[in-house]
Design an enzyme around this catalytic site. Structure first.
Site, PDB file in Angstrom:
ATOM      1  N   GLU A   1      76.580 -63.333 -10.125  1.00  0.00           N
ATOM      2  CA  GLU A   1      75.819 -64.081 -11.127  1.00  0.00           C
ATOM      3  C   GLU A   1      74.345 -64.031 -10.754  1.00  0.00           C
ATOM      4  O   GLU A   1      73.966 -64.348  -9.617  1.00  0.00           O
ATOM      5  CB  GLU A   1      76.298 -65.528 -11.166  1.00  0.00           C
ATOM      6  CG  GLU A   1      75.569 -66.391 -12.175  1.00  0.00           C
ATOM      7  CD  GLU A   1      76.049 -67.824 -12.148  1.00  0.00           C
ATOM      8  OE1 GLU A   1      75.233 -68.721 -11.844  1.00  0.00           O
ATOM      9  OE2 GLU A   1      77.247 -68.053 -12.417  1.00  0.00           O
TER      10      GLU A   1
ATOM     11  N   ARG B   1     110.173 -82.523 -27.317  1.00  0.00           N
ATOM     12  CA  ARG B   1     108.775 -82.760 -26.992  1.00  0.00           C
ATOM     13  C   ARG B   1     108.237 -81.764 -25.967  1.00  0.00           C
ATOM     14  O   ARG B   1     107.141 -81.227 -26.132  1.00  0.00           O
ATOM     15  CB  ARG B   1     108.580 -84.200 -26.509  1.00  0.00           C
ATOM     16  CG  ARG B   1     107.157 -84.557 -26.081  1.00  0.00           C
ATOM     17  CD  ARG B   1     106.072 -84.018 -27.000  1.00  0.00           C
ATOM     18  NE  ARG B   1     106.309 -84.296 -28.404  1.00  0.00           N
ATOM     19  CZ  ARG B   1     105.755 -83.615 -29.392  1.00  0.00           C
ATOM     20  NH1 ARG B   1     104.976 -82.574 -29.145  1.00  0.00           N
ATOM     21  NH2 ARG B   1     105.999 -83.921 -30.647  1.00  0.00           N
TER      22      ARG B   1
ATOM     23  N   ASP C   1      73.715 -65.411 -16.540  1.00  0.00           N
ATOM     24  CA  ASP C   1      74.080 -66.754 -16.960  1.00  0.00           C
ATOM     25  C   ASP C   1      72.871 -67.475 -17.539  1.00  0.00           C
ATOM     26  O   ASP C   1      71.834 -67.601 -16.883  1.00  0.00           O
ATOM     27  CB  ASP C   1      74.637 -67.529 -15.762  1.00  0.00           C
ATOM     28  CG  ASP C   1      75.310 -68.821 -16.163  1.00  0.00           C
ATOM     29  OD1 ASP C   1      75.729 -68.938 -17.328  1.00  0.00           O
ATOM     30  OD2 ASP C   1      75.415 -69.716 -15.309  1.00  0.00           O
TER      31      ASP C   1
ATOM     32  N   LYS D   1      77.726 -66.725  -6.651  1.00  0.00           N
ATOM     33  CA  LYS D   1      76.923 -67.549  -7.533  1.00  0.00           C
ATOM     34  C   LYS D   1      75.695 -68.051  -6.772  1.00  0.00           C
ATOM     35  O   LYS D   1      75.437 -67.646  -5.640  1.00  0.00           O
ATOM     36  CB  LYS D   1      77.775 -68.698  -8.085  1.00  0.00           C
ATOM     37  CG  LYS D   1      79.060 -68.204  -8.760  1.00  0.00           C
ATOM     38  CD  LYS D   1      79.859 -69.308  -9.385  1.00  0.00           C
ATOM     39  CE  LYS D   1      79.306 -69.694 -10.727  1.00  0.00           C
ATOM     40  NZ  LYS D   1      80.218 -70.630 -11.454  1.00  0.00           N
TER      41      LYS D   1
ATOM     42  N   LYS E   1      88.619 -72.642 -16.207  1.00  0.00           N
ATOM     43  CA  LYS E   1      88.611 -74.013 -16.738  1.00  0.00           C
ATOM     44  C   LYS E   1      89.893 -74.243 -17.543  1.00  0.00           C
ATOM     45  O   LYS E   1      89.886 -74.308 -18.766  1.00  0.00           O
ATOM     46  CB  LYS E   1      87.366 -74.231 -17.591  1.00  0.00           C
ATOM     47  CG  LYS E   1      86.076 -74.098 -16.794  1.00  0.00           C
ATOM     48  CD  LYS E   1      84.844 -74.166 -17.675  1.00  0.00           C
ATOM     49  CE  LYS E   1      83.581 -73.963 -16.856  1.00  0.00           C
ATOM     50  NZ  LYS E   1      82.347 -73.953 -17.680  1.00  0.00           N
TER      51      LYS E   1
END
Length: 292
Positions: free
Chosen positions: A200, A104, A221, A171, A139
């Site tokens: 950004e 597993r 963005d 940002k 992420k």
């Protein structure tokens, strides 16, 4: 059979730590079911049950070798190979207790990293010929960032910053704190001149400010299509000559990807490469593979 791994995997210590954590949570003080077996030598084979790009061999190997140093794994594919459903991609020899105990954890690594590589390859294929790079983001699954970013490379993508320490990324909140894009850039360059600087921006005016002040890359963005094309025209025009690459993030999926790339941006970053993982279906079965 493959001659080896052409991609630079994380350091052995990183893989070993990933594997130790996986085995600790899965086996704990001992595999109660595997203890029923007589611990005899046995064989196994690894079956790929859906089309994919394979990634994760170093983790798969490390899991099995952690439980049986003498285990032999003969791969029939390389990292990054595109594999068809129904293909036997490896055979194994070892003791049956270790083979089933490792099953597993080894498959968890392989299915997750192959899933990341497979979706990355789809995005890379979709922008092929445009010159646009596909980037990942931070992420990632906690504890598996290095592994997932490796899988992105296997799938043909490129890595954004690895973490908060290897690049400065200004940002909205940082720019607000300093009052302007230029002021934030100046402060960042003063404190961290050795690090890449990504900025950004939210408007064309901020874009011009970042271009005039200078940085490593500019993230536009959530620009709409017309504003994005205007940003490309400005950044690649005579005044700036494309010296600072443009990155797009936000509002990107398979329906919008190609058009964004054809607008002339340099990079597209996609959190879904590592966040929305579709695990690839693999199966490890004791015994010889079909056909011997």
């Amino acid at each position: 059979m493959s001659a080896g791994n052409q991609f630079a995997a994380p350091a052995d210590a990183v893989i070993a730590a990933n594997v130790a954590a996986a085995l600790a949570e899965d086996i704990g003080p001992g595999d109660a079911t595997a203890s029923l077996l007589d611990d005899a030598p046995d064989r196994a084979y690894l079956l790929c049950k859906e089309d994919c790009v394979v990634a994760g061999r170093p983790w798969f190997d490390a899991v099995h070798h952690a439980l049986d140093r003498a285990a032999r794994i003969d791969w029939r594919c390389s990292e990054g190979d595109r594999i068809a459903k129904g293909t036997v991609i490896a055979t194994l020899q070892g003791h049956n207790r270790a083979l089933v105990s490792a099953e597993r954890a080894s498959l968890n690594f392989l299915q997750t990293l192959s899933g990341t590589a497979t979706v990355t390859a789809r995005y890379v294929d979709a922008v092929r010929g445009t010159g646009t790079k596909i980037l990942d983001t931070r992420k990632t699954i906690p504890g598996l960032r290095s592994a997932q970013k490796y899988a992105v490379r296997v799938g043909g993508g490129s890595n954004h910053r690895i973490a908060l320490y290897d690049a400065v990324m200004l940002k909205e909140n940082h720019i607000r704190a300093f009052g302007s894009v230029a002021a934030a850039i100046t402060r960042a360059r003063a404190l961290h001149p050795e690090l890449p600087l990504i900025v950004e921006v939210e408007t064309v005016a901020q874009l011009r400010e970042a271009l005039d002040t200078g940085c490593s890359r500019i993230l536009i963005d959530d620009f709409d299509a017309d504003t994005r094309r205007e940003a490309v025209r400005i950044a690649k025009g005579a005044r700036y000559s494309g010296r600072i690459p443009l990155e797009v993030s936000g509002g990107v999926d398979m329906t919008t990807l190609r058009g964004i790339a054809e607008d002339g941006v340099d990079c597209i970053s996609i959190g879904g490469l590592t966040k929305h993982v579709h695990a690839i279906d693999f199966s490890l079965k004791l015994g010889p593979p079909p056909g011997g």
